[in-house]
Scaffold this active site. Sequence first.
Site, PDB file in Angstrom:
ATOM      1  N   ALA A  60      -2.749  -7.361  17.047  1.00  0.00           N
ATOM      2  CA  ALA A  60      -2.855  -8.648  16.478  1.00  0.00           C
ATOM      3  C   ALA A  60      -2.956  -8.550  14.880  1.00  0.00           C
ATOM      4  CB  ALA A  60      -4.206  -9.357  16.743  1.00  0.00           C
ATOM      5  N   GLY A  61      -2.501  -7.307  14.211  1.00  0.00           N
ATOM      6  CA  GLY A  61      -2.429  -7.468  12.932  1.00  0.00           C
ATOM      7  C   GLY A  61      -3.902  -7.441  12.277  1.00  0.00           C
ATOM      8  N   ASP A  91       0.848  -1.293   0.006  1.00  0.00           N
ATOM      9  CA  ASP A  91      -0.118  -0.047   0.008  1.00  0.00           C
ATOM     10  C   ASP A  91       0.817   1.277   0.140  1.00  0.00           C
ATOM     11  OD1 ASP A  91       0.728  -0.451   2.685  1.00  0.00           O
ATOM     12  OD2 ASP A  91      -1.587   0.351   3.560  1.00  0.00           O
ATOM     13  N   GLU A 110      -2.879   9.144  11.573  1.00  0.00           N
ATOM     14  CA  GLU A 110      -1.835   8.277  12.233  1.00  0.00           C
ATOM     15  C   GLU A 110      -0.459   8.412  11.790  1.00  0.00           C
ATOM     16  OE1 GLU A 110      -3.457   4.265  12.191  1.00  0.00           O
ATOM     17  OE2 GLU A 110      -1.518   3.375  12.648  1.00  0.00           O
ATOM     18  N   SER A 124      -6.068  -4.569  12.390  1.00  0.00           N
ATOM     19  CA  SER A 124      -6.199  -2.852  12.402  1.00  0.00           C
ATOM     20  C   SER A 124      -7.323  -2.361  13.529  1.00  0.00           C
ATOM     21  CB  SER A 124      -6.972  -2.792  10.961  1.00  0.00           C
ATOM     22  OG  SER A 124      -6.053  -3.234   9.931  1.00  0.00           O
ATOM     23  N   SER A 125      -6.991  -2.644  14.869  1.00  0.00           N
ATOM     24  CA  SER A 125      -7.671  -2.293  15.765  1.00  0.00           C
ATOM     25  C   SER A 125      -7.540  -0.577  15.926  1.00  0.00           C
ATOM     26  CB  SER A 125      -7.300  -2.557  17.254  1.00  0.00           C
ATOM     27  OG  SER A 125      -5.794  -2.353  17.250  1.00  0.00           O
ATOM     28  N   SER A 126      -6.324   0.151  15.206  1.00  0.00           N
ATOM     29  CA  SER A 126      -6.327   1.535  15.322  1.00  0.00           C
ATOM     30  C   SER A 126      -7.121   1.943  14.396  1.00  0.00           C
ATOM     31  CB  SER A 126      -4.647   1.646  15.097  1.00  0.00           C
ATOM     32  OG  SER A 126      -3.880   1.031  15.783  1.00  0.00           O
ATOM     33  N   ASP A 147      -5.553  -0.062   5.589  1.00  0.00           N
ATOM     34  CA  ASP A 147      -6.508  -0.500   6.882  1.00  0.00           C
ATOM     35  C   ASP A 147      -7.650   0.424   7.131  1.00  0.00           C
ATOM     36  OD1 ASP A 147      -4.516  -2.118   7.220  1.00  0.00           O
ATOM     37  OD2 ASP A 147      -3.586  -1.199   8.936  1.00  0.00           O
ATOM     38  N   TYR A 207       9.035  -1.405  10.390  1.00  0.00           N
ATOM     39  CA  TYR A 207       8.064  -0.889   9.290  1.00  0.00           C
ATOM     40  C   TYR A 207       8.594   0.092   8.664  1.00  0.00           C
ATOM     41  CZ  TYR A 207       3.654  -0.007   7.131  1.00  0.00           C
ATOM     42  OH  TYR A 207       2.529   0.330   6.284  1.00  0.00           O
TER      43      TYR A 207
HETATM   44  C1  GLA Z   1       0.063  -2.444   8.525  1.00  0.00           C
HETATM   45  C2  GLA Z   1      -0.324  -0.979   7.838  1.00  0.00           C
HETATM   46  C3  GLA Z   1      -0.978  -1.025   6.456  1.00  0.00           C
HETATM   47  C4  GLA Z   1      -0.122  -1.827   5.596  1.00  0.00           C
HETATM   48  C5  GLA Z   1       0.152  -3.331   6.449  1.00  0.00           C
HETATM   49  C6  GLA Z   1       1.001  -4.422   5.582  1.00  0.00           C
HETATM   50  O1  GLA Z   1      -1.284  -2.991   8.703  1.00  0.00           O
HETATM   51  O2  GLA Z   1      -1.071  -0.274   8.570  1.00  0.00           O
HETATM   52  O3  GLA Z   1      -0.838   0.217   5.799  1.00  0.00           O
HETATM   53  O4  GLA Z   1       1.071  -1.374   5.221  1.00  0.00           O
HETATM   54  O5  GLA Z   1       0.853  -3.229   7.474  1.00  0.00           O
HETATM   55  O6  GLA Z   1       0.352  -4.702   4.192  1.00  0.00           O
END
Ligand code: GLA
Length: 387
Positions: free
Chosen positions: A126-127, A39, A163, A129-131, A175, A227
């Site tokens: 947990a990956g 993204d 963010e 997207s709670s934020s 997300d 990241y």
């Molecule tokens: C997180 C980031 C996203 C994306 C993913 C990886 O979730 O918030 O923007 O980069 O990692 O795909």
Amino acid sequence: MSEAVAQTVASRFSELYGAEPHGVWAAPGRVNLIGEHTDYNDGFVMPFALPHTAVAAVARRDDGILRLHSADVESGVTELRLDALSPESDKTWTAYPAGVVWALREAGHAITGADIHLSSTVPSGAGLSSSAALEVVVALALNDLFSLGLRGWQLARLCQRAENVYVGAPVGIMDQTASACCETGHALFLDTRDLSQKQIPFDLAAEGMRLLVVDTQVKHSHSEGEYGKRRAGCEKGAALLGVDALRDIPYADLDAALARLGDEEEVRRLVRHIVTENARVERVVSLLESGETRAIGPVLIEGHASLRDDFRISCPELDLVVDTALASGALGARMTGGGFGGSAIVLAEEQDVDAITKTVTEAFASAGFTTPRVFEAVPSPGARRLH
Ligand code: GLA
């Protein structure tokens, strides 16, 4: 169900603030089917919304005050003055909702204050997207209460800015767009360059399959550097190759591009992941559109290998989920989200779900890892007003 949730959150709001809220909104977490770290390279992603949501009861105010409370954090009501909001000044959860208010105001929208009570069922760290769910639910509520007339993708952009700048995490746009724009029963094929979107029907149950999310319980944090390093490496790759973004390298030109990168070994690996991952998203879209759903399994497996070996953001727990799920009959599996922990997804035939869940859980116990949390993910609605 959502009516009951709305009632609970609204009554808590009334207890806290001594008046009824003006409305109740919900925004979901997401799971990404394919398209990881593409993204921020202007590439393709394909998330869908989870049934887990952040819910906000909100009332508008006109005195320049923002009051925030969360059912999920042990602290009282935080009171902030809108004209004192300033980027990277807050390292707690309130930076997410406050950042959204800041971003809206920065963009010229006349937000004059609000009382907000939040409650979320999206697992944090947990990956999933709670934020983004927190940001989008606040943005949607304020969009309605202040009649801003912004569309889902516009709210997503503002939330990403909150963010990036206010919270200080260099995330992409996936997300927030997933939370704002996903639809029930569909995965969202999103071109992150121009945010053009296509809803792709994704009803695994109708075809006798399931998608499991396995939360390894290993917490990750995007502001912690790795990241950002990947992102900087991708930008370096684009600069060396003379393109605006790695999205501009077609799959057919990959070998030539890698050759041009010479001995930049790390950049070569990052570039190879992004270019092949964009191609994988397009393959998954075309397989789903032609009804060959089971054939996406091998593409997910390739995606995991690329994230593990080229992008280097997996971890032993994520690899263990993928390896044991595949060994016990899964059609496909891969880590999902930002990496370094968080969750993996497993595509499986309905009849294999129990055995896979058991094998993965036992493998975690034998390895001495924390028990993972396994649940089925069904494509659910995007952000909406509940009440
Ligand atoms: C997180 C980031 C996203 C994306 C993913 C990886 O979730 O918030 O923007 O980069 O990692 O795909």
